[in-house]
Design a protein around this motif. Structure first.
Motif, PDB file in Angstrom:
ATOM      1  N   THR A 280       0.854  -1.400   0.166  1.00  9.38           N
ATOM      2  CA  THR A 280      -0.130   0.082   0.008  1.00  9.38           C
ATOM      3  C   THR A 280       0.982   1.192   0.056  1.00  9.38           C
ATOM      4  OG1 THR A 280      -1.744  -1.141   1.005  1.00  9.38           O
ATOM      5  CG2 THR A 280      -1.702   1.168   1.507  1.00  9.38           C
ATOM      6  N   ALA A 281       1.998   1.459   1.014  1.00 11.25           N
ATOM      7  CA  ALA A 281       2.746   2.402   0.917  1.00 11.25           C
ATOM      8  C   ALA A 281       3.478   2.731  -0.341  1.00 11.25           C
ATOM      9  CB  ALA A 281       4.089   2.266   1.951  1.00 11.25           C
ATOM     10  N   ALA A 282       3.831   1.590  -1.086  1.00 12.20           N
ATOM     11  CA  ALA A 282       4.520   1.668  -2.357  1.00 12.20           C
ATOM     12  C   ALA A 282       3.928   2.436  -3.415  1.00 12.20           C
ATOM     13  CB  ALA A 282       5.091   0.241  -2.789  1.00 12.20           C
ATOM     14  N   VAL A 283       2.410   1.676  -3.684  1.00 16.82           N
ATOM     15  CA  VAL A 283       1.428   2.339  -4.681  1.00 16.82           C
ATOM     16  C   VAL A 283       1.216   3.826  -4.437  1.00 16.82           C
ATOM     17  CG1 VAL A 283      -0.935   2.254  -5.276  1.00 16.82           C
ATOM     18  CG2 VAL A 283       0.432   0.023  -4.950  1.00 16.82           C
ATOM     19  N   ILE A 284       0.759   4.119  -2.918  1.00 15.32           N
ATOM     20  CA  ILE A 284       0.586   5.685  -2.812  1.00 15.32           C
ATOM     21  C   ILE A 284       1.580   6.366  -2.923  1.00 15.32           C
ATOM     22  CG2 ILE A 284      -0.457   7.176  -0.856  1.00 15.32           C
ATOM     23  CD1 ILE A 284      -1.899   4.794   0.002  1.00 15.32           C
ATOM     24  N   ASP A 285       2.776   6.071  -2.559  1.00 15.82           N
ATOM     25  CA  ASP A 285       4.158   6.803  -2.668  1.00 15.82           C
ATOM     26  C   ASP A 285       4.249   7.164  -4.002  1.00 15.82           C
ATOM     27  OD1 ASP A 285       7.130   6.631  -3.349  1.00 15.82           O
ATOM     28  OD2 ASP A 285       6.894   7.154  -1.199  1.00 15.82           O
ATOM     29  N   LYS A 286       4.141   6.187  -4.954  1.00 10.29           N
ATOM     30  CA  LYS A 286       4.377   6.310  -6.444  1.00 10.29           C
ATOM     31  C   LYS A 286       3.354   7.672  -7.108  1.00 10.29           C
ATOM     32  CE  LYS A 286       4.695   3.987 -10.785  1.00 10.29           C
ATOM     33  NZ  LYS A 286       4.524   2.804 -11.625  1.00 10.29           N
ATOM     34  N   ASN A 287       2.209   7.247  -6.572  1.00 16.53           N
ATOM     35  CA  ASN A 287       1.129   8.176  -7.017  1.00 16.53           C
ATOM     36  C   ASN A 287       1.249   9.634  -6.583  1.00 16.53           C
ATOM     37  OD1 ASN A 287       0.008   6.356  -8.798  1.00 16.53           O
ATOM     38  ND2 ASN A 287      -1.241   5.466  -7.306  1.00 16.53           N
ATOM     39  N   ALA A 288       1.371   9.696  -5.244  1.00 18.14           N
ATOM     40  CA  ALA A 288       1.714  11.111  -4.742  1.00 18.14           C
ATOM     41  C   ALA A 288       2.783  11.944  -5.202  1.00 18.14           C
ATOM     42  CB  ALA A 288       1.728  10.885  -3.097  1.00 18.14           C
ATOM     43  N   ARG A 289       3.662  11.290  -5.375  1.00 19.83           N
ATOM     44  CA  ARG A 289       5.288  11.798  -5.811  1.00 19.83           C
ATOM     45  C   ARG A 289       4.708  12.480  -7.169  1.00 19.83           C
ATOM     46  NH1 ARG A 289      10.552   9.844  -4.006  1.00 19.83           N
ATOM     47  NH2 ARG A 289      10.219   8.512  -2.315  1.00 19.83           N
ATOM     48  N   LEU A 290       3.808  11.974  -8.138  1.00 26.56           N
ATOM     49  CA  LEU A 290       3.607  12.674  -9.368  1.00 26.56           C
ATOM     50  C   LEU A 290       2.425  13.525  -9.062  1.00 26.56           C
ATOM     51  CD1 LEU A 290       3.052   9.236 -11.278  1.00 26.56           C
ATOM     52  CD2 LEU A 290       5.159  10.929 -11.387  1.00 26.56           C
ATOM     53  N   ARG A 291       1.635  13.466  -8.304  1.00 25.66           N
ATOM     54  CA  ARG A 291       0.285  14.373  -7.782  1.00 25.66           C
ATOM     55  C   ARG A 291       0.869  15.528  -7.186  1.00 25.66           C
ATOM     56  NH1 ARG A 291      -5.583  12.841  -5.535  1.00 25.66           N
ATOM     57  NH2 ARG A 291      -6.197  14.787  -5.340  1.00 25.66           N
ATOM     58  N   TRP A 292       1.917  15.493  -6.255  1.00 30.37           N
ATOM     59  CA  TRP A 292       2.380  16.789  -5.479  1.00 30.37           C
ATOM     60  C   TRP A 292       3.877  16.650  -5.908  1.00 30.37           C
ATOM     61  CZ3 TRP A 292      -1.581  13.480  -3.532  1.00 30.37           C
ATOM     62  CH2 TRP A 292      -2.629  14.213  -3.047  1.00 30.37           C
ATOM     63  N   ALA A 293       4.342  16.838  -7.040  1.00 29.96           N
ATOM     64  CA  ALA A 293       5.509  16.754  -7.566  1.00 29.96           C
ATOM     65  C   ALA A 293       6.381  18.083  -7.191  1.00 29.96           C
ATOM     66  CB  ALA A 293       5.389  16.878  -9.027  1.00 29.96           C
ATOM     67  N   THR A 294       5.834  19.019  -6.804  1.00 30.67           N
ATOM     68  CA  THR A 294       6.837  20.119  -6.459  1.00 30.67           C
ATOM     69  C   THR A 294       7.146  20.054  -4.827  1.00 30.67           C
ATOM     70  OG1 THR A 294       4.590  21.717  -5.888  1.00 30.67           O
ATOM     71  CG2 THR A 294       5.885  21.659  -8.226  1.00 30.67           C
ATOM     72  N   TRP A 295       6.525  19.068  -4.409  1.00 32.56           N
ATOM     73  CA  TRP A 295       6.617  19.094  -2.642  1.00 32.56           C
ATOM     74  C   TRP A 295       8.089  18.401  -2.423  1.00 32.56           C
ATOM     75  CZ3 TRP A 295       1.668  17.979   0.458  1.00 32.56           C
ATOM     76  CH2 TRP A 295       0.507  18.871   0.178  1.00 32.56           C
ATOM     77  N   GLU A 296       8.843  18.883  -1.469  1.00 30.09           N
ATOM     78  CA  GLU A 296       9.817  18.184  -0.805  1.00 30.09           C
ATOM     79  C   GLU A 296       9.669  17.048   0.182  1.00 30.09           C
ATOM     80  OE1 GLU A 296      12.388  21.308   0.600  1.00 30.09           O
ATOM     81  OE2 GLU A 296      12.477  22.232  -1.326  1.00 30.09           O
ATOM     82  N   ARG A 297      10.725  16.155   0.209  1.00 30.85           N
ATOM     83  CA  ARG A 297      10.692  15.167   1.335  1.00 30.85           C
ATOM     84  C   ARG A 297       9.524  14.016   1.020  1.00 30.85           C
ATOM     85  NH1 ARG A 297      15.812  14.751   2.600  1.00 30.85           N
ATOM     86  NH2 ARG A 297      16.650  16.554   3.668  1.00 30.85           N
ATOM     87  N   PRO A 298       9.674  13.490  -0.125  1.00 35.16           N
ATOM     88  CA  PRO A 298       8.619  12.401  -0.212  1.00 35.16           C
ATOM     89  C   PRO A 298       8.735  11.288   0.569  1.00 35.16           C
ATOM     90  CG  PRO A 298       9.781  12.627  -2.176  1.00 35.16           C
ATOM     91  CD  PRO A 298      10.254  13.698  -1.389  1.00 35.16           C
ATOM     92  N   GLU A 299       9.622  11.141   1.226  1.00 34.76           N
ATOM     93  CA  GLU A 299      10.257  10.020   1.980  1.00 34.76           C
ATOM     94  C   GLU A 299       9.277   9.991   3.098  1.00 34.76           C
ATOM     95  OE1 GLU A 299      12.307  12.507   1.356  1.00 34.76           O
ATOM     96  OE2 GLU A 299      14.132  11.891   0.790  1.00 34.76           O
ATOM     97  N   TRP A 300       8.452  10.880   3.621  1.00 35.13           N
ATOM     98  CA  TRP A 300       7.458  10.872   4.634  1.00 35.13           C
ATOM     99  C   TRP A 300       6.358  10.421   4.027  1.00 35.13           C
ATOM    100  CZ3 TRP A 300       9.331  10.862   9.136  1.00 35.13           C
ATOM    101  CH2 TRP A 300      10.356  11.724   9.350  1.00 35.13           C
ATOM    102  N   ILE A 301       5.876  10.085   2.854  1.00 35.53           N
ATOM    103  CA  ILE A 301       4.739   9.495   2.387  1.00 35.53           C
ATOM    104  C   ILE A 301       4.270   8.362   3.183  1.00 35.53           C
ATOM    105  CG2 ILE A 301       3.377   8.759   0.235  1.00 35.53           C
ATOM    106  CD1 ILE A 301       5.100  10.631  -1.457  1.00 35.53           C
ATOM    107  N   ALA A 302       5.343   7.501   2.945  1.00 34.89           N
ATOM    108  CA  ALA A 302       5.083   5.782   3.460  1.00 34.89           C
ATOM    109  C   ALA A 302       4.717   5.978   5.071  1.00 34.89           C
ATOM    110  CB  ALA A 302       6.291   5.035   3.334  1.00 34.89           C
ATOM    111  N   PHE A 303       5.378   6.917   5.593  1.00 40.04           N
ATOM    112  CA  PHE A 303       5.026   7.037   7.138  1.00 40.04           C
ATOM    113  C   PHE A 303       3.642   7.236   7.521  1.00 40.04           C
ATOM    114  CE2 PHE A 303       9.357   7.175   7.346  1.00 40.04           C
ATOM    115  CZ  PHE A 303       9.990   6.846   8.462  1.00 40.04           C
ATOM    116  N   ALA A 304       3.060   8.311   6.458  1.00 43.72           N
ATOM    117  CA  ALA A 304       1.580   8.621   6.688  1.00 43.72           C
ATOM    118  C   ALA A 304       0.737   7.503   6.171  1.00 43.72           C
ATOM    119  CB  ALA A 304       1.309   9.912   5.639  1.00 43.72           C
TER     120      ALA A 304
END
Length: 315
Positions: A280-304
């Motif tokens: 689940t974390a891997a799927v959402i991480d991939k999509n969120a990085r694309l959708r919020w491409a200008t945001w920094e520190r995508p490493e925190w997506i998986a924690f959420a």
């Protein structure tokens, strides 16, 4: 435990496969001149440096309020110096948006210089987690460890149960506990119904940090966080000061709420379909990085994702 222990929280956060690797980041120093963002309300900007928060200094006719201290006594001393420069002989107050080290572990230099005001949850959380977070953040790298040398965790002078007003003379700051959200005891500060300080409830163009570090800290409450952001957006403040990133307007609150809502909904959809937490974390991480491409520190997506996944699994 020491940070070199692979089971310690410091080691977990310094793991480049799990969270941001801050070992090559600039030293986490609060620097620069306070900038007036509204009448009598100043911010020392974080300059988008890791582990440096936006610091607030609110100056009234008779008193001044400092919001957050930076990490460690050196940063706390710099903030106190700037506050004294702006406030002169006025009485000083200090409060924190939350207990995390980069926001409040410089408070010791304010003891005896300012009246320190926390909400009851902040005091409890500091007592319960302060030592382990000190160890954790020392494990983030030599620069962080250097700033945390000699840190003493200090008790507040005044504790409020959820809401407090500080009359600064012609200017009023309302302190309100809103956690659990990012932490168990988040606090917002609203100045004259115009300027909102929100700590790490929202950050500008940075993926919000869900401090889901089992077994050390699992108090983040994503659902309540989303609700709190909706309430804060409804206040329609003119100026919004995030925990990190540029001072902005109310749109940043809505942006973070939309992101967390997306993560919550997608996590629940995938969890209900039997997808594992890691997948689940891997799927959402991939999509969120694309959708919020200008945001920094995508490493925190998986924690959420894992925080929402754990909350759903326990419901």
């Amino acid at each position: 435990m020491c940070p070199s222990d692979p089971t310690s929280p410091g080691s977990r956060l310094a793991d480049p496969n799990a969270a941001p690797d801050l070992r090559q980041s600039p030293p986490p120093l609060v620097q620069g001149e306070p900038v007036e963002v509204s009448d009598g309300v100043f911010v020392i900007p974080d300059r988008r440096i890791e582990l440096v928060p936006n610091i607030g200094i609110v100056v009234g006719e008779t008193a001044a309020l400092v919001i957050d201290t930076g990490m460690g006594p050196r940063n706390g001393a710099y903030v106190l110096e700037q506050a004294r420069r702006l406030a002169g002989p006025r009485r000083l107050y200090l409060t924190l948006t939350h207990f995390h080290p980069e926001h409040g572990f410089g408070a010791q230099v304010f003891k005896g210089e300012a009246t320190i005001v926390y909400n009851a949850g902040q005091r409890a959380e500091l007592r319960r987690k302060g030592p382990s977070y000190l160890e954790m953040f020392r494990g983030l790298g030599p620069a962080a460890a250097a700033e945390l040398g000699g840190v003493e965790l200090v008790e507040p002078d005044v504790v409020h149960d959820g809401r407090a007003e500080i009359d600064l003379g012609g200017r009023t700051a309302v302190l309100r506990a809103v956690g659990p959200a990012h932490t168990a005891s988040d606090q917002v500060v609203l100045v004259d119904d115009r300027v909102l300080f929100g700590g790490d409830l929202f950050e500008t163009r940075i993926f919000p940090i869900a401090p889901h570090f089992p077994p050390y800290d699992v108090d983040v409450d994503g659902g309540k966080w989303i609700s709190v952001l909706g309430e804060l957006a409804g206040l329609a403040p003119e100026v919004v000061v995030p925990g990190h990133g540029e001072v902005t307007g109310v749109s940043v609150i809505r942006d973070v709420r939309d992101y967390l809502t997306h993560v919550r909904d997608e996590t629940e959809r995938l969890r209900a379909a039997g997808v594992s937490a890691d997948e689940t974390a891997a799927v959402i991480d991939k999509n969120a990085r694309l959708r919020w491409a200008t945001w920094e520190r995508p490493e925190w997506i998986a924690f959420a994702v894992r925080a929402f996944y754990a909350a759903g699994a326990g419901s």
